[in-house]
Design an enzyme around this catalytic site. Structure first.
Site, PDB file in Angstrom:
ATOM      1  N   ASP A 212       0.815  -1.173  -0.039  1.00  0.00           N
ATOM      2  CA  ASP A 212      -0.146  -0.114  -0.112  1.00  0.00           C
ATOM      3  C   ASP A 212       0.959   1.236   0.072  1.00  0.00           C
ATOM      4  OD1 ASP A 212      -2.377   1.296   0.047  1.00  0.00           O
ATOM      5  OD2 ASP A 212      -3.156   0.125   1.618  1.00  0.00           O
ATOM      6  N   ASP A 249       0.703   8.524  -9.359  1.00  0.00           N
ATOM      7  CA  ASP A 249       1.805   8.885 -10.406  1.00  0.00           C
ATOM      8  C   ASP A 249       1.735   7.920 -11.664  1.00  0.00           C
ATOM      9  OD1 ASP A 249       3.975  10.735  -9.024  1.00  0.00           O
ATOM     10  OD2 ASP A 249       2.961   9.769  -7.605  1.00  0.00           O
ATOM     11  N   ASP A 267      -9.253   3.934  -3.688  1.00  0.00           N
ATOM     12  CA  ASP A 267     -10.108   2.600  -3.638  1.00  0.00           C
ATOM     13  C   ASP A 267     -11.494   2.619  -4.257  1.00  0.00           C
ATOM     14  OD1 ASP A 267      -8.376   1.899  -1.966  1.00  0.00           O
ATOM     15  OD2 ASP A 267      -9.338   2.097   0.025  1.00  0.00           O
TER      16      ASP A 267
END
Ligand SMILES: *[C@@H]1O[C@H](CO)[C@@H](O)[C@H](O)[C@H]1NC(C)=O
Ligand SMILES: *[C@@H]1O[C@H](CO)[C@@H](O)[C@H](O)[C@H]1NC(C)=O
Length: 521
Positions: A212, A249, A267
């Site tokens: 994550d 990015d 999410d």
């Protein structure tokens, strides 16, 4: 009358070469980013630029992840019961083998040796015991960490601990459980080597890491994600590396050399608005996905209650078509019959797992705010998967014109509905249209249609061994030659552009129907 058509297969039955399902071959590692994409609608010219090439993810991963339903409310009991349920429901047999634990498995501090430790309250037996349990059932275990100081739930992250944490993940093996007597003898014999094997997890350990992006110290992800790739590689165990950078990015541009999948968006949540928005965002990167590395529009919400049955069917269909990881995000211990029906649709799963590995995409839009959509992508066997997706608030007719699918309009195809599991029409030319309900309708809403044109015969079982992926073949102009009228009965094959019709018929075990068709022409 409204159709409840969701997913169809179109099957080619023309004798003339028609579909250029093939795209410019991309020699891995040699492509440069600036190369203009081909005008092929199923362009995948950005695929394979920088392959991680760890042998995993030849097709998108399938399994389950704890986050969407349980969030932090997980325990070893939940994980074990989920493992049981994946097997008992038949999901594991269908390919849902990754059982991925998300955030909240670890204690709030590292131990005195600076190691991550499982939360002693919720995972008192430890992850090693779970790994044994899961592996014993033929499943694979996934774990979670973060390319930052902390995970999103403010538990210890792995930045600057990559090597130690990767070793730990790979070391979760109960050797005695695997080979009790044999290993005692082995260790007596080879000593330190044996201990290395154990601690580096060559024998068992985790199979998947979701990594994550929280508390990332503002460090560029291109710096934060490679160390864990290298650390996982150094364990000697092949571990699926799932990069969860939320698309910030544009990871499709750089993550192919790092991971087996990369999140392209923030999410998902259990709503129509979120699901449709994420599908659109993920669509942009279609040309970058392929065997070994996939765009990841996040886990499935099917079965969590925030969308209708029809909306969940659309969600599942589009995720399958987009070659997204199919990671179930509901409580598989208590699925409704409808949820189970959706996630166990073998024909839709087969679209996702098709070895050609080309991400389907939005190819045509019309209507208010472009809410009437056609999504499509090529499959092996010279088929094209097509989804007619009504995102408007009213039922409407959606037309998939062959031109939008990259086909000549004279191409004759047959169409199969992958939700009804029936052949809808044969010898269709020019276009296919269907009445599709609006997503907000109570019954047959937002029905995507998935159509495929039959491409390559599966005779000789050559698909698995020989290059299963003509799109990535290095040889000349491949195209469709011989047609099929139904998906299962007849076959088509991919031939070299110069092959004569005779040669085609000679090498192709085309059906008699196909031969008759060709001699009549
Ligand atoms: C490690 O990386 C090398 C080079 O890319 C690759 O050949 C090898 O399969 C990788 N090993 C593992 C365990 O991922
Ligand atoms: C879900 O996502 C949508 C789209 O991003 C957003 O508008 C909505 O507020 C989100 N809902 C929740 C509960 O977070």
């Amino acid at each position: 009358m409204e159709s409840s058509m969701c997913i169809l297969i179109l099957c080619l039955s023309a004798i003339t070469p028609v579909i250029r399902a093939r795209v410019v071959p991309v020699p891995p590692l040699l492509q440069n980013y600036e190369k203009p994409s081909s005008n092929n609608i199923f362009d995948n010219s950005m695929y394979g630029l920088l392959q991680l090439n760890n042998g995993l993810a030849r097709t998108p991963p399938m399994g389950w992840n704890s986050w969407n339903f349980f969030a932090c409310d997980i325990s070893e009991t939940v994980i074990k019961e989920t493992a049981d349920a994946l097997v008992a429901t038949g999901l594991a047999d269908l390919g849902y083998v990754y059982l991925n634990i998300d955030d909240c498995w670890s204690a709030s501090e590292r131990n005195s040796q600076d190691e991550l430790v499982p939360n002693p309250k919720t995972f008192p037996s430890g992850i090693k015991a779970l790994a044994d349990y899961v592996h014993e059932k033929g499943l694979k275990l996934g774990i979670y960490s973060d390319a930052g100081r902390f995970t999103c739930q403010v538990l210890p992250g792995s930045i600057y601990h990559e090597n130690d944490d990767a070793k730990l993940f790979a070391s979760w093996v109960s050797l005695w459980y695997m080979y009790p007597i044999y290993n005692i003898l082995l260790c007596l014999d080879v000593g330190i080597e044996c201990m290395n094997l154990i601690f580096h997890g060559v024998i068992q350990g985790v199979d998947f890491l979701k990594y994550d992006n929280c508390y990332n110290l503002g460090i560029n992800p291109k710096e934060r994600y490679p160390p864990m790739r290298d650390a996982l590689n150094a364990t000697g165990r092949t571990i699926f590396y799932s990069i969860c950078e939320w698309g910030v990015d544009d990871p499709a541009l750089w993550a192919g050399e790092l991971g087996n999948s990369w999140r392209t968006t923030d999410d998902i949540n259990d709503s129509w608005a979120s699901m449709t928005m994420i599908a659109d965002l993920n669509d942009k990167w279609a040309a970058y996905a392929g065997p070994g590395g996939w765009n990841d529009p996040d886990m499935l919400e099917v079965g969590n209650g925030g969308m209708t049955y029809q909306e969940y069917r659309a969600h599942f269909s589009i995720w399958a078509l987009m070659k997204a990881p199919l990671l179930i995000g509901c409580d598989v211990r208590s699925m409704t019959a409808e949820t189970l029906e959706i996630v166990t649709n073998k024909e839709v799963i087969a679209v996702n797992q098709d070895p050609l590995g080309v991400q389907g995409r939005k190819v045509y839009v019309s209507g208010t705010d472009d809410c009437l959509q056609v999504w499509a992508g090529p499959l092996t066997g010279h088929r094209i998967a097509v989804v007619l997706w009504n995102r408007c608030s009213k039922a409407a007719t959606i037309t998939a014109a062959w031109g939008a699918l990259g086909l000549e309009s004279s191409t004759s195809v047959s169409v199969r509905d992958l939700w009804k599991h029936e052949d809808v029409v044969t010898d269709k030319v020019a276009s296919f249209r269907a009445r599709v309900d609006a997503h907000s309708c109570d019954s047959a809403g937002s029905e995507p249609l998935l159509a495929t044109t039959k491409e390559e015969s599966t005779d000789g079982g050559s698909e698995g061994s020989k290059n299963p992926n003509p799109i990535f073949s290095e040889t000349g102009d491949d195209f469709w030659a011989c047609g099929a009228s139904t998906v299962d009965l007849l076959g088509c094959r991919l031939f070299d552009g110069m092959a004569s019709l005779e040669k085609i018929l000679e090498v192709n075990p085309c059906s008699s129907a196909c031969k008759e068709f060709s001699s009549a022409n």
